[in-house]
Design an enzyme around this catalytic site. Structure first.
Site, PDB file in Angstrom:
ATOM      1  N   ASP A   1       0.850  -1.204   0.000  1.00 57.12           N
ATOM      2  CA  ASP A   1       0.000   0.000   0.000  1.00 57.12           C
ATOM      3  C   ASP A   1       0.881   1.248   0.000  1.00 57.12           C
ATOM      4  O   ASP A   1       1.734   1.404   0.876  1.00 57.12           O
ATOM      5  CB  ASP A   1      -0.901  -0.003   1.234  1.00 57.12           C
ATOM      6  CG  ASP A   1      -1.917  -1.124   1.167  1.00 57.12           C
ATOM      7  OD1 ASP A   1      -2.747  -1.124   0.243  1.00 57.12           O
ATOM      8  OD2 ASP A   1      -1.859  -2.028   2.029  1.00 57.12           O
TER       9      ASP A   1
ATOM     10  N   LYS B   1      -0.489  10.027   0.921  1.00 54.22           N
ATOM     11  CA  LYS B   1      -0.472  11.312   1.645  1.00 54.22           C
ATOM     12  C   LYS B   1       0.692  11.346   2.623  1.00 54.22           C
ATOM     13  O   LYS B   1       0.938  10.364   3.338  1.00 54.22           O
ATOM     14  CB  LYS B   1      -1.787  11.498   2.406  1.00 54.22           C
ATOM     15  CG  LYS B   1      -2.966  11.707   1.498  1.00 54.22           C
ATOM     16  CD  LYS B   1      -4.230  11.974   2.284  1.00 54.22           C
ATOM     17  CE  LYS B   1      -5.389  12.114   1.318  1.00 54.22           C
ATOM     18  NZ  LYS B   1      -6.654  11.679   1.863  1.00 54.22           N
TER      19      LYS B   1
ATOM     20  N   ASP C   1       4.542   1.129  -7.837  1.00 53.30           N
ATOM     21  CA  ASP C   1       4.280   2.030  -8.966  1.00 53.30           C
ATOM     22  C   ASP C   1       4.178   3.468  -8.473  1.00 53.30           C
ATOM     23  O   ASP C   1       3.592   4.313  -9.141  1.00 53.30           O
ATOM     24  CB  ASP C   1       3.020   1.596  -9.740  1.00 53.30           C
ATOM     25  CG  ASP C   1       1.772   1.606  -8.883  1.00 53.30           C
ATOM     26  OD1 ASP C   1       1.891   1.704  -7.645  1.00 53.30           O
ATOM     27  OD2 ASP C   1       0.658   1.511  -9.445  1.00 53.30           O
TER      28      ASP C   1
END
Ligand code: SAM
Length: 233
Positions: free
Chosen positions: A139, A143, A175
């Site tokens: 993940d 932010k 990515d």
């Protein structure tokens, strides 16, 4: 119903986790798989992990952390049956999805923890037990205020390095360009890990579900591969 416990040991202090505790929607087939197939492929977070006993054979052990719906793990296990594979994922629908596929292809070289990989690595995996650790598209927590949730941090890399056997491999993919830089910086804090061309890794990384989504959005994928050499070799 099998208890899919999220923790394997009491924690002294609550750690910032790299995932959110949302259950997600289970399809009826996934729910059934978690009930009926878990005893075949699932591992108990409370029990010691002994790979030779679990797999009933000796073979190099490849760990994939955060396997999502398990497509890459499944493909590797099917195409390279000479390895044992351990998958750790917290997302139960993904675990159910992989269980169904393991049964469909009658694979016997994969076992699964449904738990936090940080806890399992720390509590259950012996030092130098792993031939390779794969972490594909963890993940990204884009932010800035969430960066502390990112899995790949110096402390985590140091623990992962200890779990690798000498000449073992770490394979990371993302990515998110700034996460790729963070990964490189985190691994650089660990002198035993040396960058190598990703082409040296066998089996190669299959394309993952999350990667396909990133590519559709025009993201560029970075693969980072490392070998563990101890003692300045
Ligand atoms: C962005 S998804 C990528 C999934 C898959 N690797 C792919 O490329 O399609 C990241 C996955 O890591 C899992 N995850 C995050 N932190 C984890 C942890 N500490 N232990 C186990 N799984 C974790 C999440 O549940 C999620 O399924």
């Amino acid at each position: 119903m099998v208890e899919l416990s999220q923790t394997s040991a009491p924690r002294l202090k609550r750690r910032i986790q790299s995932f959110v505790g949302r259950e997600g929607r289970l399809t009826p087939a996934q729910k059934r798989a978690l009930e009926t197939l878990w005893p075949l492929y699932g591992l108990d977070t409370q029990a010691p992990f002994d790979a030779d006993r679990v797999f009933c054979r000796q073979a190099p052990l490849i760990l994939e952390i955060g396997f999502g719906n398990g497509e890459s793990l499944l493909e590797m296990a099917r195409s390279h049956p000479q390895f044992n594979y351990l998958g750790i994922e917290v997302h139960r629908p993904g675990v159910g999805h992989l269980l169904l596929a393991l049964k469909r292809y009658e694979l016997n070289n994969v076992r699964i923890y449904c738990a936090d990989a940080v806890e399992i690595l720390r509590e259950r995996i012996r030092d130098q037990a792993l031939q390779r650790i794969n972490i594909f598209f963890p993940d990204p927590w884009p932010k800035k205020r969430h960066h502390k949730r990112r899995l790949i941090q110096p402390d985590f890399v140091s623990m992962a390095m200890r779990k690798l056997q000498p000449d073992g491999f770490l394979h990371l993919a993302t990515d998110w360009p700034d996460y790729a830089r963070t990964m490189q910086e985190a691994v650089a804090t660990c002198p035993a890990l040396h960058p190598i061309p990703v082409s040296r890794l066998h089996p190669a990384r299959p394309r993952t579900k999350f990667e396909k989504r990133g590519l559709r959005l025009g993201h560029r994928v970075t693969d980072l591969a490392y070998i563990k050499h101890v003692g300045g070799l």
